[in-house]
Scaffold this motif. Structure first.
Motif, PDB file in Angstrom:
ATOM      1  N   ILE A 193     -29.333   1.585 -43.555  1.00 44.37           N
ATOM      2  CA  ILE A 193     -29.656   0.230 -44.004  1.00 44.37           C
ATOM      3  C   ILE A 193     -30.251   0.253 -45.411  1.00 44.37           C
ATOM      4  CG2 ILE A 193     -31.145  -1.758 -43.549  1.00 44.37           C
ATOM      5  CD1 ILE A 193     -30.865  -1.114 -40.559  1.00 44.37           C
ATOM      6  N   GLN A 194     -31.122   1.238 -45.675  1.00 48.84           N
ATOM      7  CA  GLN A 194     -31.730   1.330 -47.002  1.00 48.84           C
ATOM      8  C   GLN A 194     -30.689   1.613 -48.077  1.00 48.84           C
ATOM      9  OE1 GLN A 194     -34.701   4.336 -46.360  1.00 48.84           O
ATOM     10  NE2 GLN A 194     -36.306   2.849 -45.832  1.00 48.84           N
ATOM     11  N   ILE A 195     -29.748   2.501 -47.753  1.00 46.95           N
ATOM     12  CA  ILE A 195     -28.682   2.802 -48.719  1.00 46.95           C
ATOM     13  C   ILE A 195     -27.846   1.563 -48.992  1.00 46.95           C
ATOM     14  CG2 ILE A 195     -26.557   4.124 -49.062  1.00 46.95           C
ATOM     15  CD1 ILE A 195     -27.875   6.416 -47.553  1.00 46.95           C
ATOM     16  N   GLU A 199     -27.168  -0.842 -52.744  1.00 44.61           N
ATOM     17  CA  GLU A 199     -25.896  -1.201 -53.378  1.00 44.61           C
ATOM     18  C   GLU A 199     -26.004  -2.604 -53.978  1.00 44.61           C
ATOM     19  OE1 GLU A 199     -23.221   0.577 -53.803  1.00 44.61           O
ATOM     20  OE2 GLU A 199     -23.805   2.359 -52.626  1.00 44.61           O
ATOM     21  N   LEU A 200     -25.615  -2.721 -55.241  1.00 44.33           N
ATOM     22  CA  LEU A 200     -25.672  -4.040 -55.890  1.00 44.33           C
ATOM     23  C   LEU A 200     -24.643  -4.987 -55.305  1.00 44.33           C
ATOM     24  CD1 LEU A 200     -26.170  -2.894 -59.606  1.00 44.33           C
ATOM     25  CD2 LEU A 200     -27.895  -3.746 -57.988  1.00 44.33           C
ATOM     26  N   SER A 201     -23.466  -4.445 -55.046  1.00 44.52           N
ATOM     27  CA  SER A 201     -22.406  -5.287 -54.450  1.00 44.52           C
ATOM     28  C   SER A 201     -21.666  -4.450 -53.402  1.00 44.52           C
ATOM     29  CB  SER A 201     -21.435  -5.769 -55.542  1.00 44.52           C
ATOM     30  OG  SER A 201     -20.930  -4.659 -56.262  1.00 44.52           O
ATOM     31  N   PRO A 202     -22.266  -4.302 -52.205  1.00 47.64           N
ATOM     32  CA  PRO A 202     -21.630  -3.487 -51.150  1.00 47.64           C
ATOM     33  C   PRO A 202     -20.288  -4.060 -50.727  1.00 47.64           C
ATOM     34  CG  PRO A 202     -23.459  -4.753 -50.261  1.00 47.64           C
ATOM     35  CD  PRO A 202     -23.509  -4.931 -51.740  1.00 47.64           C
ATOM     36  N   ASP A 206     -18.290  -0.294 -47.007  1.00 44.99           N
ATOM     37  CA  ASP A 206     -19.689   0.153 -46.888  1.00 44.99           C
ATOM     38  C   ASP A 206     -20.328  -0.407 -45.627  1.00 44.99           C
ATOM     39  OD1 ASP A 206     -19.549   1.589 -49.250  1.00 44.99           O
ATOM     40  OD2 ASP A 206     -20.186  -0.132 -50.475  1.00 44.99           O
ATOM     41  N   TYR A 207     -20.066  -1.669 -45.373  1.00 47.56           N
ATOM     42  CA  TYR A 207     -20.600  -2.301 -44.169  1.00 47.56           C
ATOM     43  C   TYR A 207     -20.019  -1.653 -42.910  1.00 47.56           C
ATOM     44  CZ  TYR A 207     -22.988  -6.094 -46.644  1.00 47.56           C
ATOM     45  OH  TYR A 207     -23.839  -6.820 -47.438  1.00 47.56           O
ATOM     46  N   LYS A 208     -18.717  -1.382 -42.925  1.00 51.87           N
ATOM     47  CA  LYS A 208     -18.073  -0.764 -41.758  1.00 51.87           C
ATOM     48  C   LYS A 208     -18.656   0.625 -41.488  1.00 51.87           C
ATOM     49  CE  LYS A 208     -13.576  -3.095 -41.851  1.00 51.87           C
ATOM     50  NZ  LYS A 208     -12.107  -2.928 -42.000  1.00 51.87           N
ATOM     51  N   GLU A 209     -18.832   1.407 -42.586  1.00 49.45           N
ATOM     52  CA  GLU A 209     -19.387   2.750 -42.419  1.00 49.45           C
ATOM     53  C   GLU A 209     -20.805   2.685 -41.848  1.00 49.45           C
ATOM     54  OE1 GLU A 209     -20.352   6.735 -45.113  1.00 49.45           O
ATOM     55  OE2 GLU A 209     -19.455   4.958 -46.036  1.00 49.45           O
ATOM     56  N   ASN A 210     -21.579   1.745 -42.353  1.00 45.98           N
ATOM     57  CA  ASN A 210     -22.954   1.604 -41.864  1.00 45.98           C
ATOM     58  C   ASN A 210     -22.986   1.148 -40.412  1.00 45.98           C
ATOM     59  OD1 ASN A 210     -25.913   1.558 -42.623  1.00 45.98           O
ATOM     60  ND2 ASN A 210     -25.649  -0.552 -41.921  1.00 45.98           N
ATOM     61  N   LEU A 211     -22.060   0.277 -40.059  1.00 47.88           N
ATOM     62  CA  LEU A 211     -21.986  -0.190 -38.673  1.00 47.88           C
ATOM     63  C   LEU A 211     -21.596   0.942 -37.725  1.00 47.88           C
ATOM     64  CD1 LEU A 211     -20.304  -3.718 -39.035  1.00 47.88           C
ATOM     65  CD2 LEU A 211     -22.637  -3.217 -38.252  1.00 47.88           C
TER      66      LEU A 211
END
Length: 389
Positions: A193-195, A199-202, A206-211
């Protein structure tokens, strides 16, 4: 009720017995004296007794000489003789009562003193116990050397301290390991979540990887919590299911078939035609866990062999693999919660570190036994004994 020490209670109880015994002996003594000296002479009062009738034999004369009395030689001396006998009898009774009281006092005092000496080890034991707390459970009682029940009590207390110390250490380690295992996936989710926030414009990727990372970590948390609940579950469950071993192992073999195919592992099942009695779900979890571990920690082109041995009152099931094995020094601890033979190796293969702890817990609930034999880089053999049908 006011506190009464053990020493005082022993003194009171023993003293009561002593007093009752002393009083009884005094009563018997006085009664015997009255019967012997007074009653035979009561017939002398108011009667005319001749000298010949008052004569006594030599033996009786010797007895009366103890009181410094003389046998009456004439009827005129009868009254004086009786008075002297009564005086002697009263003096004897008085002296008996005095000695009775003296014996009581001395006896009770002696009992109190002896009881205090006998209970001295109990005082040392109490003082030693008072100084033991959760910070010095390793201390032992060493100043009790009596070869009696008190010494046995001190020895058993030391054994109890040893068990409590082991249990306390186990609980501390368990809590620390549980906290560590729960913290790891939470830290992973927080880091993701912190990473993402940095990100300025994820992007959507990026969202999928984090999920995905969050989902994996959440699932790991769920697995750990479920395993902890299973390990701590002491509720009554039914152990009356009839379990067909061959059918159960066939089902497990189908589940691990994809894992076996990845390493080209051969799984064989021999002579498992018997049935056992137990909880079907729990027993399935036992063997599923062991066989999955045999696959995970096996070598490429390895083998897993399951053999059932029919014994008199139980079935002995042997699960042998040709895997990487377990070091000799690690074998005594593999059933401890969160114990890992190789931290990096086990984490890369997944698992919460509670699998074998749950296995042992389930087998013990079924009144069975489990043994492990292993050699590093040669293989491992799990032997489980369960009651048969």
């Amino acid at each position: 009720m006011k506190y009464l020490s053990l020493r005082m209670r022993l003194t009171v109880l023993t003293g009561v017995i002593l007093i009752m015994t002393t009083i009884l002996l005094t009563i018997i003594s006085i009664s015997s004296a009255n019967n012997k000296f007074v009653q035979p002479l009561t017939g002398l009062e108011g009667t005319h007794v001749t000298i010949e009738e008052m004569q006594i034999d030599e033996k009786q004369t010797n007895e009366t000489q103890e009181f410094d009395l003389k046998t009456p030689s004439s009827p005129n001396e009868n009254s004086k003789y009786l008075e002297e006998m009564k005086t002697v009898n009263k003096k004897f009774q008085f002296q008996s009562l005095i000695w009775m009281i003296v014996i009581m006092v001395i006896g009770v005092g002696a009992i109190y003193f002896v009881a205090g000496k006998a209970l001295e080890p109990v005082k040392h034991l109490r003082k030693s116990i008072e100084n033991i707390n959760e910070h010095n459970l390793s201390d032992r009682i060493n100043n009790i050397n009596s070869k009696d029940e008190i010494g046995d009590l001190a020895s058993e207390f030391n054994k109890m301290l040893h068990r409590i110390e082991n249990s306390y250490t186990y609980q501390k380690n368990f809590a620390a390991n549980a906290a560590h295992e729960l913290k790891t996936p939470l830290t992973t989710m927080k880091t993701g979540i912190q990473i993402l926030k940095l990100e300025l414009s994820p992007t959507i990727d990026d969202y999928k990887e984090n999920l995905e990372i969050t989902e994996e970590s959440t699932q790991r948390l769920i697995d750990i919590v479920e395993d902890l609940l299973m390990l701590a579950n002491n509720h009554a469950v039914k152990f009356s299911d009839k379990i067909d071993l061959h059918q159960m192992f066939e089902t497990i073999a189908q589940e691990v078939a994809p894992l076996c195919a990845e390493k080209n592992i051969t799984l064989t099942l021999n002579n498992c035609k018997e049935s056992i009695i137990g909880n079907k779900i729990l027993i399935y979890r036992v063997f599923s866990n062991i066989i999955e571990n045999a696959v995970k920690y096996n070598k490429t082109n390895g083998m897993i062999e399951i053999i059932c041995h029919d014994q008199r009152d139980c079935i002995r099931i042997s699960i042998a693999d040709t895997g990487i094995g377990i070091e000799k020094e690690d074998l005594p601890f593999i059933f401890e919660p969160f114990y890992r033979v190789d931290q990096s190796r086990t984490r890369s293969l997944g698992g919460s570190g509670l699998g074998l702890s749950i296995v042992r817990s389930i087998i013990e609930k079924h009144k069975g036994r489990i043994h492990v034999k292993s050699a590093n880089n040669i293989g491992t053999i799990f032997e489980i004994e369960l009651l048969k049908n």
